[in-house]
Write a protein that holds these residues in place. Structure first.
Motif, PDB file in Angstrom:
ATOM      1  N   THR A 100      21.419   5.707  28.418  1.00 15.69           N
ATOM      2  CA  THR A 100      20.825   5.457  27.101  1.00 15.69           C
ATOM      3  C   THR A 100      19.544   6.240  26.894  1.00 15.69           C
ATOM      4  O   THR A 100      19.340   6.855  25.841  1.00 15.69           O
ATOM      5  CB  THR A 100      20.533   3.954  26.934  1.00 15.69           C
ATOM      6  N   PHE A 218      22.638   0.240  26.102  1.00 18.18           N
ATOM      7  CA  PHE A 218      21.713  -0.878  26.315  1.00 18.18           C
ATOM      8  C   PHE A 218      20.284  -0.377  26.422  1.00 18.18           C
ATOM      9  O   PHE A 218      20.016   0.623  27.077  1.00 18.18           O
ATOM     10  CB  PHE A 218      22.092  -1.622  27.588  1.00 18.18           C
ATOM     11  N   GLN A 276      19.109  -9.793  30.254  1.00 14.19           N
ATOM     12  CA  GLN A 276      19.342  -9.054  29.011  1.00 14.19           C
ATOM     13  C   GLN A 276      20.628  -8.231  29.080  1.00 14.19           C
ATOM     14  O   GLN A 276      21.381  -8.157  28.107  1.00 14.19           O
ATOM     15  CB  GLN A 276      18.152  -8.140  28.714  1.00 14.19           C
ATOM     16  N   LEU A 277      20.881  -7.612  30.235  1.00 19.79           N
ATOM     17  CA  LEU A 277      22.095  -6.805  30.376  1.00 19.79           C
ATOM     18  C   LEU A 277      23.339  -7.678  30.284  1.00 19.79           C
ATOM     19  O   LEU A 277      24.317  -7.309  29.626  1.00 19.79           O
ATOM     20  CB  LEU A 277      22.078  -6.049  31.703  1.00 19.79           C
ATOM     21  N   TRP A 280      23.984  -8.483  26.770  1.00 20.94           N
ATOM     22  CA  TRP A 280      24.466  -7.295  26.041  1.00 20.94           C
ATOM     23  C   TRP A 280      25.927  -7.007  26.389  1.00 20.94           C
ATOM     24  O   TRP A 280      26.738  -6.713  25.502  1.00 20.94           O
ATOM     25  CB  TRP A 280      23.586  -6.107  26.386  1.00 20.94           C
ATOM     26  N   GLU A 283      28.253  -9.298  24.617  1.00 21.39           N
ATOM     27  CA  GLU A 283      28.408  -8.991  23.190  1.00 21.39           C
ATOM     28  C   GLU A 283      29.158  -7.691  22.949  1.00 21.39           C
ATOM     29  O   GLU A 283      29.619  -7.442  21.838  1.00 21.39           O
ATOM     30  CB  GLU A 283      27.020  -8.914  22.542  1.00 21.39           C
ATOM     31  N   ASN A 284      29.290  -6.868  23.987  1.00 17.51           N
ATOM     32  CA  ASN A 284      29.884  -5.542  23.805  1.00 17.51           C
ATOM     33  C   ASN A 284      31.100  -5.329  24.715  1.00 17.51           C
ATOM     34  O   ASN A 284      31.302  -4.233  25.245  1.00 17.51           O
ATOM     35  CB  ASN A 284      28.839  -4.453  24.070  1.00 17.51           C
TER      36      ASN A 284
END
Length: 285
Positions: A100, A218, A276-277, A280, A283-284
């Motif tokens: 990213t 991310f 957090q990962l 994420w 959600e993905n």
């Protein structure tokens, strides 16, 4: 994970695993710095490597260095050899990896305080779509900063260009080394006599076909661990450069390095990144 210079919590296995680990405790890191230390003992690394301000290119051109590590791209040697007397060759050690922070480091945007945002947007659109404006931005003015040496030679229909007669990289008045920041260099000319006509095609394929990090897309929000990141960054700056230059014995230094990272709050950073990962990734899917 978005902090390449300090790597406070990373993904292992070429960034394919989704469990965040401490890079500096991995076998991969230990093997690297042990090799560097052994090379230093054998005289293969210059003794002042930690503090030198000389670039690898300068040292190799002077004949005082054999090689260096760098990030590769298609035709890296051909592009750099145009300005070198001592020609280089390249060997790929690791496959390309897209992350990213590599993608977002050169973003173009319009500031909220811009007085003429519509005009700025028109300019950005032109840089992305108009080869003439793209070339002007990247290379300057034809006949003043460069000359066309082969019209229509590139597979995108553009020209092969080079310095004007009697001009070189040390005397030119227009610096072209930041062309990778151009919004869309793929529509432009190619520089020099050494790059093949399919340079832009090869570069696009390289980008598209590179391995992707499991966390590609991310971005870590460091707000909750700002203090820990500052403290850990200071620890990394204290040890990492000296270790990768072979100036410190890993057997003695790595235990101290990792203990100081833990004392500075690395575990809290890793836990927050993992949280957090995981959200994420959920959600993905």
């Amino acid at each position: 994970m978005g902090d390449e210079m300090v790597n406070l919590g990373v993904l292992a296995n070429h960034a394919q695993d989704t469990t965040i680990v401490n890079l500096y405790e991995t076998d991969q890191y230990k093997d690297l710095v042990t090799t560097m230390y052994n090379w230093m003992q054998e005289g293969l690394i210059q003794s002042d490597a930690v503090n030198t301000t000389e670039t690898a290119s300068t040292l190799m051109e002077a004949g005082t260095a054999f090689g260096t590590f760098t990030n590769l791209k298609p035709y890296y040697a051909e592009e750099n050899n145009a300005n070198l007397t001592n020609k280089i060759g390249v060997v790929e050690i690791m496959p390309a990896l897209a992350t990213t922070d590599r993608v977002t480091m050169g973003l173009w945007s319009i500031a909220g305080s811009c007085e003429h945002p519509e005009a700025a947007m028109k300019m950005l659109n032109a840089l992305y779509s108009d080869p003439e404006i793209s070339n002007l931005y990247m290379y300057g003015v034809e006949g003043k900063h460069y000359q066309v040496v082969e019209a229509g030679a590139v597979t995108n229909g553009q020209d092969r260009i080079n310095y004007l007669d009697g001009v070189d990289a040390t005397t030119t008045t227009y610096r072209k080394s930041g062309t990778w920041l151009q919004p869309n260099q793929f529509i432009g000319d190619i520089w020099g006599l050494d790059l093949p006509a399919d340079y832009w095609d090869a570069t696009r394929d390289f980008n598209n076909n590179s391995d992707k990090s499991a966390a590609f897309g991310f971005s870590f929000d460091a707000t909750k661990t700002a203090n820990e990141i500052t403290a850990c960054t200071n620890v990394v700056n204290k040890y990492h450069k000296a270790l990768v230059c072979g100036a410190l014995d890993p057997e003695e230094t790595l235990p101290k390095f990792n203990q100081e990272l833990k004392d500075a709050g690395l575990d809290a950073i890793i836990a927050e990144k993992q949280s957090q990962l995981d959200a994420w990734l959920s959600e993905n899917k």
